[in-house]
Motif scaffolding. Structure first.
Motif, PDB file in Angstrom:
ATOM      1  N   LEU A  13       0.726 -10.465 -10.684  1.00 20.54           N
ATOM      2  CA  LEU A  13       1.334  -9.150 -10.597  1.00 20.54           C
ATOM      3  C   LEU A  13       0.355  -8.027 -10.248  1.00 20.54           C
ATOM      4  N   HIS A  14      -0.908  -8.216 -10.564  1.00 22.26           N
ATOM      5  CA  HIS A  14      -1.881  -7.156 -10.347  1.00 22.26           C
ATOM      6  C   HIS A  14      -1.933  -6.714  -8.887  1.00 22.26           C
ATOM      7  N   ASP A  15      -2.031  -7.651  -7.966  1.00 21.80           N
ATOM      8  CA  ASP A  15      -2.098  -7.311  -6.544  1.00 21.80           C
ATOM      9  C   ASP A  15      -0.816  -6.631  -6.072  1.00 21.80           C
ATOM     10  N   LEU A  16       0.319  -7.138  -6.516  1.00 20.25           N
ATOM     11  CA  LEU A  16       1.605  -6.562  -6.124  1.00 20.25           C
ATOM     12  C   LEU A  16       1.720  -5.118  -6.618  1.00 20.25           C
ATOM     13  N   ILE A  17       1.411  -4.886  -7.865  1.00 20.50           N
ATOM     14  CA  ILE A  17       1.520  -3.541  -8.430  1.00 20.50           C
ATOM     15  C   ILE A  17       0.479  -2.608  -7.814  1.00 20.50           C
ATOM     16  N   HIS A  18      -0.707  -3.126  -7.547  1.00 19.34           N
ATOM     17  CA  HIS A  18      -1.730  -2.319  -6.870  1.00 19.34           C
ATOM     18  C   HIS A  18      -1.212  -1.838  -5.511  1.00 19.34           C
ATOM     19  N   LYS A  19      -0.550  -2.729  -4.783  1.00 22.98           N
ATOM     20  CA  LYS A  19       0.014  -2.351  -3.478  1.00 22.98           C
ATOM     21  C   LYS A  19       1.079  -1.271  -3.629  1.00 22.98           C
ATOM     22  N   ILE A  20       1.943  -1.392  -4.625  1.00 28.74           N
ATOM     23  CA  ILE A  20       2.978  -0.384  -4.861  1.00 28.74           C
ATOM     24  C   ILE A  20       2.332   0.957  -5.225  1.00 28.74           C
ATOM     25  N   ASN A  21       1.363   0.924  -6.128  1.00 27.01           N
ATOM     26  CA  ASN A  21       0.721   2.159  -6.575  1.00 27.01           C
ATOM     27  C   ASN A  21      -0.039   2.867  -5.465  1.00 27.01           C
ATOM     28  N   HIS A  22      -0.465   2.118  -4.461  1.00 24.33           N
ATOM     29  CA  HIS A  22      -1.280   2.713  -3.396  1.00 24.33           C
ATOM     30  C   HIS A  22      -0.563   2.762  -2.047  1.00 24.33           C
ATOM     31  N   ASP A  23       0.727   2.442  -2.035  1.00 23.33           N
ATOM     32  CA  ASP A  23       1.526   2.521  -0.812  1.00 23.33           C
ATOM     33  C   ASP A  23       1.762   3.992  -0.473  1.00 23.33           C
ATOM     34  N   LYS A  24       1.517   4.354   0.757  1.00 24.37           N
ATOM     35  CA  LYS A  24       1.612   5.758   1.172  1.00 24.37           C
ATOM     36  C   LYS A  24       2.978   6.376   0.896  1.00 24.37           C
ATOM     37  N   LYS A  25       4.038   5.582   0.943  1.00 28.21           N
ATOM     38  CA  LYS A  25       5.359   6.176   0.701  1.00 28.21           C
ATOM     39  C   LYS A  25       5.583   6.510  -0.773  1.00 28.21           C
ATOM     40  N   TYR A  26       4.734   5.997  -1.669  1.00 29.30           N
ATOM     41  CA  TYR A  26       4.872   6.300  -3.092  1.00 29.30           C
ATOM     42  C   TYR A  26       3.768   7.213  -3.622  1.00 29.30           C
ATOM     43  N   ILE A  27       2.755   7.482  -2.844  1.00 28.24           N
ATOM     44  CA  ILE A  27       1.590   8.211  -3.345  1.00 28.24           C
ATOM     45  C   ILE A  27       1.949   9.581  -3.905  1.00 28.24           C
ATOM     46  N   ASN A  28       2.876  10.272  -3.292  1.00 34.81           N
ATOM     47  CA  ASN A  28       3.249  11.600  -3.771  1.00 34.81           C
ATOM     48  C   ASN A  28       4.373  11.566  -4.802  1.00 34.81           C
ATOM     49  N   SER A  29       4.747  10.374  -5.254  1.00 38.05           N
ATOM     50  CA  SER A  29       5.810  10.292  -6.254  1.00 38.05           C
ATOM     51  C   SER A  29       5.266  10.723  -7.615  1.00 38.05           C
ATOM     52  N   GLU A  30       6.162  10.850  -8.565  1.00 39.39           N
ATOM     53  CA  GLU A  30       5.770  11.315  -9.892  1.00 39.39           C
ATOM     54  C   GLU A  30       5.461  10.169 -10.857  1.00 39.39           C
ATOM     55  N   PHE A  31       5.375   8.966 -10.357  1.00 41.21           N
ATOM     56  CA  PHE A  31       5.079   7.850 -11.255  1.00 41.21           C
ATOM     57  C   PHE A  31       3.945   6.989 -10.721  1.00 41.21           C
ATOM     58  N   TYR A  32       3.338   6.282 -11.640  1.00 36.47           N
ATOM     59  CA  TYR A  32       2.283   5.324 -11.341  1.00 36.47           C
ATOM     60  C   TYR A  32       2.494   4.179 -12.323  1.00 36.47           C
ATOM     61  N   ILE A  33       2.545   2.973 -11.845  1.00 36.71           N
ATOM     62  CA  ILE A  33       2.777   1.829 -12.732  1.00 36.71           C
ATOM     63  C   ILE A  33       1.479   1.523 -13.479  1.00 36.71           C
ATOM     64  N   VAL A  34       1.513   1.687 -14.796  1.00 40.17           N
ATOM     65  CA  VAL A  34       0.318   1.451 -15.614  1.00 40.17           C
ATOM     66  C   VAL A  34       0.313   0.066 -16.242  1.00 40.17           C
ATOM     67  N   GLY A  35       1.472  -0.594 -16.236  1.00 40.74           N
ATOM     68  CA  GLY A  35       1.571  -1.925 -16.811  1.00 40.74           C
ATOM     69  C   GLY A  35       2.989  -2.434 -16.685  1.00 40.74           C
ATOM     70  N   ILE A  36       3.172  -3.656 -17.144  1.00 42.45           N
ATOM     71  CA  ILE A  36       4.487  -4.273 -17.032  1.00 42.45           C
ATOM     72  C   ILE A  36       4.676  -5.251 -18.202  1.00 42.45           C
ATOM     73  N   ALA A  37       5.902  -5.315 -18.699  1.00 42.72           N
ATOM     74  CA  ALA A  37       6.233  -6.273 -19.751  1.00 42.72           C
ATOM     75  C   ALA A  37       6.779  -7.538 -19.096  1.00 42.72           C
TER      76      ALA A  37
END
Length: 84
Positions: A13-37
């Motif tokens: 999951l680390h690589d997948l979430i890293h990609k989401i957190n650093h994807d240009k279409k999400y960079i200006n969003s108000e959230f950042y995934i810090v972890g997952i259950a």
């Protein structure tokens, strides 16, 4: 203590979430995934997998308290629902 399945899930999951957190279409969003259950369906065990290193910051501590509170509320609601 981390079980082997937790390490495997974190690796996956680390690589997948890293990609989401650093994807240009999400960079200006108000959230950042810090972890997952996650759940291990074979054992019924659950774990919280952090995507951040614990740097002892007050902000991170506050975020984790919020996450823990949400998890506790979910647990308490589940127990109450089972009693009724």
């Amino acid at each position: 203590m981390k079980y082997e399945w937790e390490t495997d899930a974190l690796d996956l999951l680390h690589d997948l979430i890293h990609k989401i957190n650093h994807d240009k279409k999400y960079i200006n969003s108000e959230f950042y995934i810090v972890g997952i259950a996650v759940e291990n369906e074979s054992t019924g065990e659950g774990a919280y997998l952090s995507m951040l290193e614990n740097d002892s910051s007050v902000i991170l501590s506050d975020i984790m308290r919020d996450v823990a509170s949400d998890a506790e509320n979910f647990y308490q609601t589940t127990i109450l629902n089972r009693r009724t």
